[in-house]
Design an enzyme around this catalytic site. Sequence first.
Site, PDB file in Angstrom:
ATOM      1  N   SER A   1       0.773  -1.204   0.018  1.00 12.32           N
ATOM      2  CA  SER A   1       0.109  -0.095  -0.120  1.00 12.32           C
ATOM      3  C   SER A   1       0.891   1.105   0.036  1.00 12.32           C
ATOM      4  O   SER A   1       1.590   1.581  -1.021  1.00 12.32           O
ATOM      5  CB  SER A   1      -1.069  -0.146   1.298  1.00 12.32           C
TER       6      SER A   1
ATOM      7  N   HIS B   1      -7.251  -5.808  -1.406  1.00  8.41           N
ATOM      8  CA  HIS B   1      -6.305  -5.013  -0.805  1.00  8.41           C
ATOM      9  C   HIS B   1      -5.545  -5.308   0.305  1.00  8.41           C
ATOM     10  O   HIS B   1      -4.342  -5.653   0.363  1.00  8.41           O
ATOM     11  CB  HIS B   1      -6.613  -3.514  -0.856  1.00  8.41           C
TER      12      HIS B   1
ATOM     13  N   GLU C   1      -8.923  -5.723  -5.811  1.00  8.68           N
ATOM     14  CA  GLU C   1      -8.809  -4.291  -5.016  1.00  8.68           C
ATOM     15  C   GLU C   1      -8.934  -3.198  -6.149  1.00  8.68           C
ATOM     16  O   GLU C   1      -8.539  -3.393  -7.333  1.00  8.68           O
ATOM     17  CB  GLU C   1      -7.359  -4.199  -4.483  1.00  8.68           C
TER      18      GLU C   1
END
Length: 297
Positions: free
Chosen positions: A178, A279, A238
């Site tokens: 991320s 995610h 995601e």
Amino acid sequence: MKLRSLVLALALAVPGPALLAAPAADQKMDTTLLQRQDLAYRFSTLNLDSADGQRHYRLWIARPRQAAPAGGYPVVWMLDGNAAIGALDDKLLDELAHGKAPLLVAVGYQTPLRIERVSRTFDYTPPRPLQARQKDPLTGEPSGGADIFLDLMRDRMLPAVAAQAPVDRTRQTLWGHSYGGLLVLHALLTRPQQFSFYAPASPSLWWGDGAILGERAGAAQRLKGQTAQLLLMRGGKEPFRPREAVADDALKPAQELVNELAHLPGIDAQLHVFDGLSHGETLAASLRYLLRTQFSR
């Protein structure tokens, strides 16, 4: 009904993919592995602070029990170290010990939490030109400290780790998820000599209106004469941006970036997609995939 309760009720009534995948802000770090003494690796810790005293780091150093090769251990730096530790298990450590036996360095923070959001927001986000007091677009927290953090890794973390175990400075891998993946890409595009293998997982390509994609300008010149490997990983379920629905073209920016970098001399760039993963789920999956494909038998 109070406003906060109303917002929570609406969020639970319409659970978007990003919300479902996000761990609770107060989720505790899983320290189970650190309590064991029967593993193929032994763990030690190292604490240090940022130069301004605002961020407090804890490094968990996992060293194979066998002696280092003549050139030192290859090193895998794992960002969000508190969460990364929870992605490891005894079976994986045993596989690594019987493979290339890398030294694992989980770069975390001095907190019992799995994720330290304020510190990572500053450490993992690139500086943006003409923004003297840079704020994160999602949280409003201070951001833009990526270069300061990468300098800290090079100038203080690496020597401190090398004082505990012999390392091969020519074989260093950087993994992050991320915002951590954003930092990994920033490192590749701006200082490709610091690491040899770059493994961004679910990198926040949307951040700062695609600021990281803008760093491609001039990257060819900075990468000239360098050799590096890029393994960009994403979950198949995601979205491109947080709180969005998953669109058919969510993977397109990542694929285009990988394709562009793969055409540069000396750069081996690949994209791996984890079908069906969100995610949040991609964090552990990507770290395990990296370790197994690059360092296990």
